[in-house]
Structures are given as C-alpha cells and as structure tokens.
Write a protein that holds these residues in place. Structure first.
Motif, PDB file in Angstrom:
ATOM      1  N   GLY A 170       0.793  -1.308  -0.016  1.00 58.31           N
ATOM      2  CA  GLY A 170      -0.025  -0.002   0.081  1.00 58.31           C
ATOM      3  C   GLY A 170       0.761   1.074   0.066  1.00 58.31           C
ATOM      4  O   GLY A 170       0.308   2.553  -0.044  1.00 58.31           O
ATOM      5  N   LEU A 171       2.020   1.126   0.062  1.00 51.89           N
ATOM      6  CA  LEU A 171       3.089   2.116   0.193  1.00 51.89           C
ATOM      7  C   LEU A 171       3.967   2.488  -1.065  1.00 51.89           C
ATOM      8  O   LEU A 171       3.936   3.569  -1.850  1.00 51.89           O
ATOM      9  N   THR A 172       4.405   1.335  -1.681  1.00 54.92           N
ATOM     10  CA  THR A 172       5.382   1.242  -2.595  1.00 54.92           C
ATOM     11  C   THR A 172       4.797   1.595  -3.779  1.00 54.92           C
ATOM     12  O   THR A 172       3.983   0.609  -4.396  1.00 54.92           O
ATOM     13  N   PRO A 173       5.213   2.530  -4.787  1.00 53.72           N
ATOM     14  CA  PRO A 173       4.592   2.907  -6.094  1.00 53.72           C
ATOM     15  C   PRO A 173       4.840   1.759  -7.101  1.00 53.72           C
ATOM     16  O   PRO A 173       5.840   1.334  -7.141  1.00 53.72           O
ATOM     17  N   MET A 174       3.885   1.403  -7.820  1.00 55.42           N
ATOM     18  CA  MET A 174       3.779   0.191  -8.694  1.00 55.42           C
ATOM     19  C   MET A 174       3.666   0.992 -10.238  1.00 55.42           C
ATOM     20  O   MET A 174       4.481   0.314 -11.225  1.00 55.42           O
ATOM     21  N   GLY A 175       2.910   1.921 -10.223  1.00 58.14           N
ATOM     22  CA  GLY A 175       2.786   2.708 -11.538  1.00 58.14           C
ATOM     23  C   GLY A 175       1.357   3.610 -11.271  1.00 58.14           C
ATOM     24  O   GLY A 175       1.262   4.164 -10.345  1.00 58.14           O
ATOM     25  N   PHE A 176       0.823   3.743 -12.724  1.00 57.03           N
ATOM     26  CA  PHE A 176      -0.170   4.494 -12.447  1.00 57.03           C
ATOM     27  C   PHE A 176      -1.107   4.483 -13.707  1.00 57.03           C
ATOM     28  O   PHE A 176      -0.845   3.905 -14.522  1.00 57.03           O
ATOM     29  N   ILE A 177      -2.407   4.890 -13.442  1.00 57.30           N
ATOM     30  CA  ILE A 177      -3.513   4.814 -14.607  1.00 57.30           C
ATOM     31  C   ILE A 177      -3.347   6.192 -15.278  1.00 57.30           C
ATOM     32  O   ILE A 177      -3.504   7.168 -14.491  1.00 57.30           O
ATOM     33  N   CYS A 178      -3.661   6.469 -16.557  1.00 57.60           N
ATOM     34  CA  CYS A 178      -3.701   7.519 -17.133  1.00 57.60           C
ATOM     35  C   CYS A 178      -4.922   7.777 -18.106  1.00 57.60           C
ATOM     36  O   CYS A 178      -4.944   6.823 -18.885  1.00 57.60           O
ATOM     37  N   CYS A 179      -6.065   8.469 -17.994  1.00 55.77           N
ATOM     38  CA  CYS A 179      -6.844   8.589 -18.982  1.00 55.77           C
ATOM     39  C   CYS A 179      -6.730   9.971 -19.774  1.00 55.77           C
ATOM     40  O   CYS A 179      -6.039  10.910 -19.248  1.00 55.77           O
ATOM     41  N   HIS A 180      -6.795   9.739 -21.052  1.00 57.11           N
ATOM     42  CA  HIS A 180      -6.796  10.732 -21.980  1.00 57.11           C
ATOM     43  C   HIS A 180      -8.210  11.020 -22.773  1.00 57.11           C
ATOM     44  O   HIS A 180      -8.683  10.307 -23.295  1.00 57.11           O
ATOM     45  N   TRP A 181      -8.253  12.362 -23.002  1.00 53.39           N
ATOM     46  CA  TRP A 181      -9.377  12.847 -23.902  1.00 53.39           C
ATOM     47  C   TRP A 181      -8.604  13.813 -24.918  1.00 53.39           C
ATOM     48  O   TRP A 181      -8.032  14.662 -24.944  1.00 53.39           O
ATOM     49  N   CYS A 182      -8.956  13.198 -26.209  1.00 52.53           N
ATOM     50  CA  CYS A 182      -8.473  13.763 -27.230  1.00 52.53           C
ATOM     51  C   CYS A 182      -9.358  14.745 -27.948  1.00 52.53           C
ATOM     52  O   CYS A 182      -9.231  15.093 -29.126  1.00 52.53           O
ATOM     53  N   ASP A 183     -10.380  14.948 -27.502  1.00 56.05           N
ATOM     54  CA  ASP A 183     -11.714  15.625 -28.022  1.00 56.05           C
ATOM     55  C   ASP A 183     -12.384  16.171 -26.890  1.00 56.05           C
ATOM     56  O   ASP A 183     -12.947  15.456 -25.952  1.00 56.05           O
ATOM     57  N   PHE A 184     -12.623  17.695 -27.020  1.00 55.83           N
ATOM     58  CA  PHE A 184     -13.704  18.205 -25.895  1.00 55.83           C
ATOM     59  C   PHE A 184     -15.049  17.909 -25.947  1.00 55.83           C
ATOM     60  O   PHE A 184     -15.537  17.819 -24.939  1.00 55.83           O
ATOM     61  N   SER A 185     -15.473  17.391 -27.080  1.00 52.94           N
ATOM     62  CA  SER A 185     -16.814  16.867 -27.225  1.00 52.94           C
ATOM     63  C   SER A 185     -17.243  16.025 -26.140  1.00 52.94           C
ATOM     64  O   SER A 185     -18.322  15.938 -25.766  1.00 52.94           O
ATOM     65  N   GLU A 186     -16.162  14.970 -26.141  1.00 48.49           N
ATOM     66  CA  GLU A 186     -16.785  13.986 -24.854  1.00 48.49           C
ATOM     67  C   GLU A 186     -17.001  14.425 -23.601  1.00 48.49           C
ATOM     68  O   GLU A 186     -17.906  14.227 -22.872  1.00 48.49           O
ATOM     69  N   LEU A 187     -15.867  15.326 -23.153  1.00 48.24           N
ATOM     70  CA  LEU A 187     -16.176  15.789 -21.926  1.00 48.24           C
ATOM     71  C   LEU A 187     -17.102  16.958 -21.692  1.00 48.24           C
ATOM     72  O   LEU A 187     -17.949  16.785 -20.680  1.00 48.24           O
ATOM     73  N   ASP A 188     -17.636  17.690 -22.860  1.00 50.82           N
ATOM     74  CA  ASP A 188     -18.676  18.650 -22.782  1.00 50.82           C
ATOM     75  C   ASP A 188     -20.063  17.540 -22.851  1.00 50.82           C
ATOM     76  O   ASP A 188     -21.080  18.189 -22.187  1.00 50.82           O
ATOM     77  N   ALA A 189     -20.129  16.464 -23.447  1.00 52.84           N
ATOM     78  CA  ALA A 189     -21.249  15.511 -23.512  1.00 52.84           C
ATOM     79  C   ALA A 189     -21.493  15.047 -21.816  1.00 52.84           C
ATOM     80  O   ALA A 189     -22.566  15.297 -21.460  1.00 52.84           O
TER      81      ALA A 189
END
Length: 220
Positions: A170-189
C-alpha cells in the motif's frame, strides 16, 4: 579336479556379484530418470499455471480499463508500471516506466509500442501531479513546457487524469493509470448530462483500486 571346481565356483560368485552390481546400477538409473521426468512434468504444469494466471490477470485488467474508458468517455485508458532499467555510475537504479495495458477508442492511436522504458527523471511534472493532483482532470495546455506536456501533445491529448497504483504494502509505487481525452466534445457531453469532474475523478479512483487489486493478486 577340486581346484577346477573351486575356480568355477569363484567365477560364478564374481558373475553373480557383477550381475547384482549391474542390477543395482540399472535400478539407480531408472529411479533417477523417473525422478527427472517427474520434476520436468511438475515444472511444466507450474509454468502452464503461471501462464494461465498471467493471461487471466491481463484479461481482467483490460476489461476494467475498458470499462473505465467508457464510463468517463476517455479516448484512451492506460496502465503504466514502474521498473528498473540499468544503473547509474554510483550504483543507484535508473527508474523507468512502460505501458503494460491499454484501451483505446475507435480511431484513436495506441501508445503501447512507443511508451516503453521511459526515463522517469524526464517527467518530474508527472510525479508532482501523482502526489498532489491525482484523479483530477487537467488540461494539457495548463502544463508548463516540459517533456510530459510534449508527450501528451504529440498524442493529441487535450485533457488527462492520472491515478497512482501501489504494491501490496500500500506504500511502494507500482505505477499509475492515465486517462486521455483527445476531443473536448466527450467531456462536454458528460458535463451536459450533469456529471461533474469531481464525479469523474471518483470513478477513476474506484477503477484504479480495482485494477490495482488485479495487478497485485496477479503478482502473487
């Protein structure tokens, strides 16, 4: 005559002794071969089980990653994992990270092949965001000019969010998840549906915990 009988008897004893020695030697070889074959069979079964476990883990992570991408309407959802990649002159490890799992929307180019063995020292801004702004949706244009911003821009990322992954302790970093939005229309929706960015952050955090569990169980 008695000497000949004695000689024949001696030959018989030698012959029987040699036969016993050969028999014992043969049994030893047979036992050794049987043990070696048995060990190889056990090793083969263990290897098959390991491969099946790896495949199951990959499948579960990919399913959870795809579900996350669809829930938050992201263009990409990616798992990066930290690893060592050689050593510096002083003997300290060179920290790197690589894409291990990826889910992309239709028509969105993947980053799996180009994002391997990336030097972590080049991405100080990423580390800072993981520490202070995880699960927050951030505009790429709000970043200072840096390697992290450049990497996002060449992949047409307008907004992103990262969530840390940790090892079993629960302490040692394993990595990370990254979400990408390449179009503002998706977030706008998403916003038009009354879903706040804080709610999206909670979804990302919950999904990250699920994926984290799959990855840690898969390593045991």
């Amino acid at each position: 005559m008695s000497e000949e009988v004695s000689s024949i008897s001696s030959f018989k004893e030698i012959f029987y002794s040699l036969g016993e020695m050969v028999g014992v030697f043969g049994v030893g070889i047979a036992v050794g071969l049987w043990t070696m074959i048995k060990k190889r069979k056990i090793t083969a079964k263990e290897n098959i089980k390991k491969e099946e476990k790896i495949a199951q883990t990959h499948s579960r992570v990919h399913e959870a990653l795809t579900e996350l991408r669809l829930l938050v309407r992201a263009s990409r959802a990616i798992v990066f994992q930290f690893h060592n990649g050689g050593k510096f002159a002083d003997g300290s490890s060179i920290k790197r990270f690589s894409v291990t799992h990826e889910s992309c929307g239709t028509g969105v180019q993947g980053m799996l092949l180009e994002s391997q063995d990336v030097l972590l020292t080049r991405y100080k801004e990423l580390v800072d965001i993981l520490d202070a702004r995880s699960n927050k949706i951030i505009r790429t244009s709000d970043l200072p000019q840096c390697s992290f911003r450049y990497g996002l821009e060449i992949n047409n990322v307008l907004c992103f969010a990262v969530s840390p992954l940790r090892c079993e302790d629960g302490l040692t970093p394993m990595g990370f998840i990254c979400c990408h939005w390449c179009d503002f229309s998706e977030l706008d929706a998403v916003h038009a549906e009354g879903i706040s960015e804080n709610s999206l952050g909670e979804v990302i955090c919950t999904s990250a915990k699920t994926i984290n569990t799959h990855l840690t169980l898969g390593k045991n």
